[in-house]
Design an enzyme around this catalytic site. Structure first.
Site, PDB file in Angstrom:
ATOM      1  N   ASP A   1      10.349 -26.072  -8.090  1.00  0.00           N
ATOM      2  CA  ASP A   1      11.497 -26.232  -8.979  1.00  0.00           C
ATOM      3  C   ASP A   1      12.574 -25.221  -8.582  1.00  0.00           C
ATOM      4  OD1 ASP A   1      11.612 -27.349 -12.203  1.00  0.00           O
ATOM      5  OD2 ASP A   1      13.210 -26.102 -11.332  1.00  0.00           O
TER       6      ASP A   1
ATOM      7  N   HIS B   1      32.303 -36.384   5.110  1.00  0.00           N
ATOM      8  CA  HIS B   1      31.765 -36.896   6.374  1.00  0.00           C
ATOM      9  C   HIS B   1      32.806 -37.661   7.191  1.00  0.00           C
ATOM     10  CE1 HIS B   1      31.042 -40.761   4.292  1.00  0.00           C
ATOM     11  NE2 HIS B   1      30.929 -41.306   5.484  1.00  0.00           N
TER      12      HIS B   1
ATOM     13  N   LYS C   1      33.892 -38.109  11.720  1.00  0.00           N
ATOM     14  CA  LYS C   1      33.978 -39.372  12.471  1.00  0.00           C
ATOM     15  C   LYS C   1      34.912 -39.200  13.660  1.00  0.00           C
ATOM     16  CE  LYS C   1      33.178 -42.430   8.569  1.00  0.00           C
ATOM     17  NZ  LYS C   1      32.593 -43.761   8.655  1.00  0.00           N
TER      18      LYS C   1
ATOM     19  N   HIS D   1      37.949 -38.747   1.162  1.00  0.00           N
ATOM     20  CA  HIS D   1      38.104 -39.441   2.449  1.00  0.00           C
ATOM     21  C   HIS D   1      39.544 -39.910   2.684  1.00  0.00           C
ATOM     22  CE1 HIS D   1      33.847 -39.218   2.353  1.00  0.00           C
ATOM     23  NE2 HIS D   1      33.576 -40.397   1.848  1.00  0.00           N
TER      24      HIS D   1
ATOM     25  N   LYS E   1      35.053 -51.325  -3.714  1.00  0.00           N
ATOM     26  CA  LYS E   1      33.760 -51.938  -3.401  1.00  0.00           C
ATOM     27  C   LYS E   1      33.815 -53.403  -3.805  1.00  0.00           C
ATOM     28  CE  LYS E   1      31.012 -47.783  -3.509  1.00  0.00           C
ATOM     29  NZ  LYS E   1      30.653 -47.620  -2.109  1.00  0.00           N
TER      30      LYS E   1
HETATM   31  C1  BG6 Z   1      30.601 -42.062   0.671  1.00  0.00           C
HETATM   32  C2  BG6 Z   1      30.770 -42.721  -0.678  1.00  0.00           C
HETATM   33  O1  BG6 Z   1      31.174 -40.787   0.659  1.00  0.00           O
HETATM   34  O2  BG6 Z   1      31.231 -42.859   1.656  1.00  0.00           O
HETATM   35  C3  BG6 Z   1      30.212 -44.123  -0.663  1.00  0.00           C
HETATM   36  O3  BG6 Z   1      30.095 -41.950  -1.664  1.00  0.00           O
HETATM   37  C4  BG6 Z   1      30.808 -44.921   0.476  1.00  0.00           C
HETATM   38  O4  BG6 Z   1      30.458 -44.778  -1.899  1.00  0.00           O
HETATM   39  C5  BG6 Z   1      30.673 -44.149   1.786  1.00  0.00           C
HETATM   40  O5  BG6 Z   1      30.118 -46.168   0.555  1.00  0.00           O
HETATM   41  C6  BG6 Z   1      31.366 -44.867   2.930  1.00  0.00           C
HETATM   42  O6  BG6 Z   1      31.131 -44.193   4.120  1.00  0.00           O
HETATM   43  P1  BG6 Z   1      31.270 -44.940   5.503  1.00  0.00           P
HETATM   44  O7  BG6 Z   1      31.011 -43.864   6.526  1.00  0.00           O
HETATM   45  O8  BG6 Z   1      30.248 -46.032   5.512  1.00  0.00           O
HETATM   46  O9  BG6 Z   1      32.666 -45.480   5.572  1.00  0.00           O
END
Ligand code: BG6
Length: 459
Positions: free
Chosen positions: A82, A167, A171, A229, A315
């Site tokens: 934990d 992330h 890329k 993003h 989405k």
């Molecule tokens: C994530 C989101 O950060 O990015 C997700 O939480 C989303 O909801 C995803 O689907 C998309 O990432 P990628 O790299 O597939 O464009």
């Protein structure tokens, strides 16, 4: 260079989908050279943990090389326990001592509510002096909580040892925005309000919330992707060239873009929710959380004043695509065309940032025949075909975190600026408009366009 990787949330969803496959690829490419210590609130043996890691890799890389996979598994240890229990932290410190580690990367693949507990617990056993932390998004829920989280983390780690993940910054296609802009002389003279009419950034996904309903319903599209993003991508398209290669110069230029940006105008914001979202497991039956958002933004700078920046994401949309479309101004009509044909269309530069990444220039060329008319022709490059294999974002980000390279991570002030821009979308969200899955979102999104149209992504 770090000498150990500690994975908090080692049995969670992110580790399964992204981190273990990335670690496998690092092992394959010879860049993983350190022990990996998982920490998780489970009652598992090391063997069960290895089975989980193996399954996670194979789900993403079905043809994984068994020898490489075994090498990865041999690096793994698990500290079950934990996070609130001091014994977990003494066990972790002992495990790192056992590996002679004095410079670890602590990766927080855990719910954000746990970040402060983990940071303070690391400090309680002196591990904050022995490494850096990597913090997953979402970084805060709004400007106030992001400020608060930064303050909390700074009591334990200095800014230069806090690596905030987005992330998208890992890329290749997103990083290419910077390289493409500043290594092609032909672009810079026209990359401004004198020549650019509008910029559109679209991130569309066909999937719904796919089992992440309970997470997503507490977040929504603004927090999930717009604040991070999309605004990071926008900054790379809008910024001035950095003064030098050091990470700080790049972050400084992004900061200037956001500093020149007004917060989202709630009247130039449209939220949508796909029909059926409220039936998803984990989603409230009366949820007003958005699965789509579109906004018009402005940057009050000499380069961009007066140019609308349209961003939209969602989405359950018609296609999977992430694109930036830069639309140039109309050329004057072709006075030498005696037949009085149609005026030439506007040029577009389309950056495809998703799966089939590349760049397409939509130019005008003469229509065959007796008249001097023009029509669209695309000059396009597919990066995979032209440039070969590129590495996945999480692999590159883990490599950087271990090497201590901050360039592909988000600096404190940039995260706070993006929350400042996004904040009105949280404070004054307006109503949420239903849309059908497989569409381009609610028709209301058209109302934020100043006489423009949305460009359908090319995929
Ligand atoms: C994530 C989101 O950060 O990015 C997700 O939480 C989303 O909801 C995803 O689907 C998309 O990432 P990628 O790299 O597939 O464009």
């Amino acid at each position: 260079m770090a000498d150990a990787l500690v994975l908090f949330g080692a049995t969670g969803d992110l580790s399964k989908r992204k981190l273990f496959p990335a670690l496998y690829r690092m092992e394959l490419h010879g860049t993983l050279t350190v022990p990996v210590v998982g920490v998780a609130r489970v009652d598992w043996t090391d063997e069960a943990f290895c089975t989980h890691a193996r399954d996670s890799v194979l789900a993403a890389v079905p043809d994984a090389d068994p020898a490489v996979l075994e090498r990865l598994l041999a690096r793994l240890d698990l500290i079950p326990g934990d996070y609130a229990d001091p014994a977990t932290w003494t066990a972790l410190a002992a495990a790192l001592d056992g590996h002679d580690s004095c410079n670890a990367v602590f990766y927080m693949a855990i719910p954000p509510s746990m970040f402060p507990t983990v940071a303070h617990s690391l400090a309680s056993v002196g591990l904050n002096d022995r490494g850096r932390i990597v913090v997953e998004k979402p970084f805060g829920r709004d400007l106030a909580s992001a400020n608060e989280l930064n303050d909390t983390l700074h009591t334990v780690f200095p800014e230069e040892r806090i690596f905030r993940i987005d992330h998208y910054l890992g890329k290749e296609s997103v990083e290419d925005l910077l390289v493409f802009r500043f290594s092609n002389t032909l672009l810079e003279p026209v990359w401004n309000r004198n020549y650019v009419r509008s910029v559109q950034i679209t991130m569309s996904e066909t999937i719904g919330v796919e089992g992440r309903g309970s997470f997503y319903d507490g977040v929504g599209a603004v927090r999930d992707v717009l604040q991070n993003h999309l605004l990071q991508v926008l900054a790379l398209v809008a910024m001035e060239p950095p003064a030098g290669p050091e990470s700080g110069f790049l972050q400084d230029e992004k900061g200037k873009v956001f500093a020149a940006m007004r917060p989202i105008d709630p009247t130039a914001l449209v939220r949508g929710q796909y029909v059926g979202y409220r039936d998803e497991p984990g989603v409230a039956a009366d949820s007003t959380v958005e699965t789509f958002v579109a906004a018009r933004l402005e940057i009050d700078s000499w380069r961009w004043a007066g140019v609308p920046w349209y961003v939209r994401c969602g989405k359950g949309l018609a296609a999977n695509a992430t694109e930036v479309v830069v639309e140039f101004r109309e050329p004057p009509s072709m006075l030498f065309d005696e037949a009085g044909g149609p005026p030439p269309h506007r040029n577009l530069v389309r950056f495809r940032l998703g799966k089939h990444d590349g760049v397409t220039f939509t130019l005008q060329a003469k229509t065959p025949g007796p008249h001097l008319d023009s029509q669209d022709v695309d000059v396009s490059v597919d990066f995979a075909a032209a440039l070969g294999e590129r590495r996945e974002a999480y692999e590159r980000l883990l490599d950087d975190a271990l090497a201590g390279l901050p360039r592909r991570f988000a600096r404190e002030d940039i995260v706070e600026q993006t929350w400042r821009v996004a904040q009105p979308a949280l404070d004054v969200p307006g109503s949420v408009h239903p849309y059908f899955r497989g569409s381009w979102g609610p028709a209301e999104a058209d109302r934020i366009l100043c006489g423009d149209t949305w460009f359908p992504p090319s995929g």
